[in-house]
Design a protein around this motif. Structure first.
Motif, PDB file in Angstrom:
ATOM      1  N   ASP A  25      18.110  10.652 -12.097  1.00 33.90           N
ATOM      2  CA  ASP A  25      16.778  10.253 -12.587  1.00 33.90           C
ATOM      3  C   ASP A  25      15.716  11.169 -12.002  1.00 33.90           C
ATOM      4  OD1 ASP A  25      17.538   8.695 -10.122  1.00 33.90           O
ATOM      5  OD2 ASP A  25      15.381   8.278 -10.165  1.00 33.90           O
ATOM      6  N   HIS A  54      23.429  -2.060 -21.487  1.00 33.56           N
ATOM      7  CA  HIS A  54      23.150  -0.705 -21.004  1.00 33.56           C
ATOM      8  C   HIS A  54      24.048   0.313 -21.707  1.00 33.56           C
ATOM      9  CE1 HIS A  54      21.446   2.310 -18.350  1.00 33.56           C
ATOM     10  NE2 HIS A  54      22.669   2.784 -18.172  1.00 33.56           N
ATOM     11  N   HIS A  58      23.700   4.010 -23.092  1.00 37.33           N
ATOM     12  CA  HIS A  58      24.462   5.081 -22.433  1.00 37.33           C
ATOM     13  C   HIS A  58      25.949   4.764 -22.554  1.00 37.33           C
ATOM     14  CE1 HIS A  58      25.824   8.090 -19.721  1.00 37.33           C
ATOM     15  NE2 HIS A  58      24.622   8.384 -19.266  1.00 37.33           N
ATOM     16  N   GLN A  62      25.977   4.945 -17.386  1.00 38.08           N
ATOM     17  CA  GLN A  62      25.366   5.660 -16.257  1.00 38.08           C
ATOM     18  C   GLN A  62      23.845   5.689 -16.405  1.00 38.08           C
ATOM     19  OE1 GLN A  62      27.574   9.405 -16.803  1.00 38.08           O
ATOM     20  NE2 GLN A  62      28.707   8.915 -14.947  1.00 38.08           N
ATOM     21  N   ILE A  63      23.204   6.236 -15.387  1.00 33.72           N
ATOM     22  CA  ILE A  63      21.789   6.584 -15.480  1.00 33.72           C
ATOM     23  C   ILE A  63      21.713   8.113 -15.428  1.00 33.72           C
ATOM     24  CG2 ILE A  63      21.012   4.442 -14.419  1.00 33.72           C
ATOM     25  CD1 ILE A  63      20.595   7.423 -12.296  1.00 33.72           C
ATOM     26  N   THR A  65      18.755   7.056 -18.530  1.00 34.08           N
ATOM     27  CA  THR A  65      18.519   6.976 -19.969  1.00 34.08           C
ATOM     28  C   THR A  65      17.024   7.148 -20.197  1.00 34.08           C
ATOM     29  OG1 THR A  65      18.232   4.588 -19.874  1.00 34.08           O
ATOM     30  CG2 THR A  65      20.457   5.399 -20.371  1.00 34.08           C
ATOM     31  N   PHE A  74      20.534   9.669 -23.742  1.00 35.48           N
ATOM     32  CA  PHE A  74      21.223   9.751 -22.455  1.00 35.48           C
ATOM     33  C   PHE A  74      21.525  11.230 -22.221  1.00 35.48           C
ATOM     34  CE2 PHE A  74      25.556  10.475 -24.075  1.00 35.48           C
ATOM     35  CZ  PHE A  74      25.403  10.096 -25.401  1.00 35.48           C
ATOM     36  N   GLU A  75      22.077  11.567 -21.056  1.00 33.30           N
ATOM     37  CA  GLU A  75      22.336  12.934 -20.594  1.00 33.30           C
ATOM     38  C   GLU A  75      21.019  13.576 -20.119  1.00 33.30           C
ATOM     39  OE1 GLU A  75      24.917  14.710 -19.741  1.00 33.30           O
ATOM     40  OE2 GLU A  75      26.355  13.191 -20.379  1.00 33.30           O
ATOM     41  N   SER A  76      20.972  13.840 -18.822  1.00 40.50           N
ATOM     42  CA  SER A  76      19.729  14.360 -18.239  1.00 40.50           C
ATOM     43  C   SER A  76      19.285  15.662 -18.912  1.00 40.50           C
ATOM     44  CB  SER A  76      19.888  14.545 -16.729  1.00 40.50           C
ATOM     45  OG  SER A  76      20.947  15.431 -16.428  1.00 40.50           O
TER      46      SER A  76
END
Ligand SMILES: N[C@@H](CCC(=O)N[C@@H](CS)C(=O)NCC(=O)O)C(=O)O
Length: 221
Positions: A25, A54, A58, A62-63, A65, A74-76
């Motif tokens: 994040d 969640h 995603h 995971q985080i 989002t 999703f996906e940084s």
């Protein structure tokens, strides 16, 4: 007139890195700060990340989002590309320079991050395994190969390709994952590069915001 709602990102309710800004994040927060875009954060527990609500956001539970209007991402890397394409400051306007900056985003995530993650995961979770002593030097050599190549390319430049871009933002966050391993310190130019990233006011704001979550005092985005 109703103002558009700020995007909402997710982050760990309790980050295993104890507020060191290594969770992903952090890179999204940093990009939003560079873009001058206000945002909100929804904190999720490890259990909640694996719940259907969640996973609808995603698929891998995971985080981070990112939700904005009708869009959920999703996906940084994809999130940061989305932010960078809609705001000034993270991608150059010249088309070729922009394409090169995007190449650096992919390089950070596809070429540099994997050996770093493999190395750090082994250090975290495999120390009691019989193969650990043999495997660690191999993983370390893979990291060194990439750091050496990156250092050669960076040379004495401030950033990877001209002005600071989303490529640098991702690369700095990826290199930071080496944490206290001591590997990065063998490359003074890369250490200075990471320090330059960390010195940016937008980075500092993002770092403070994620640390405040760990300290139990979330700041407004
Ligand atoms: N490739 C993904 C990786 C996401 C990821 O690994 N997130 C970690 C936090 S940094 C996570 O949620 N871990 C908890 C889990 O996998 O259960 C991205 O860049 O967004």
């Amino acid at each position: 007139m109703t103002l558009p709602k700020p995007p909402v990102i997710t982050a760990f309710e309790r980050s295993p890195d104890r507020g060191r800004g290594l969770a992903r994040d952090m890179r999204v927060r940093w990009a939003l700060e560079e873009a001058g875009q206000a945002y909100e954060v929804r904190l999720v527990s490890f259990a909640a990340m694996k719940e259907p609500a969640h996973r609808a956001l995603h698929p891998f539970g995971q985080i981070p989002t990112y939700e904005e209007g009708g869009l959920a991402l999703f996906e940084s890397g994809a999130i940061i590309l989305h932010i960078a394409e809609r705001h000034q400051g993270l991608l150059p306007s010249d088309a070729n320079a922009r394409a090169r900056a995007i190449a650096w985003m992919f390089a950070a995530l596809n070429t540099v991050e994997p050996p770093i993650i493999e190395y750090s995961m082994a250090r975290l979770f495999e120390q009691d395994k019989p193969w650990y002593a043999d495997r660690l030097p191999v993983l370390e050599s893979h990291v060194h190969a990439r750091l050496g190549e990156l250092s050669s390319r960076l040379g004495d430049a401030n950033w990877l390709d001209g002005a600071f871009s989303a490529g640098d933002l991702l690369m700095v966050t990826v290199l930071r994952r080496l944490g206290s391993s001591g590997l990065l310190e063998k490359y003074p130019d890369l250490s200075a590069y990471v320090a330059r990233g960390e010195a940016r006011p937008a980075y500092q704001r993002a770092f403070a915001a994620q640390l405040a979550v760990f300290n139990g005092k979330p700041l407004a985005g």
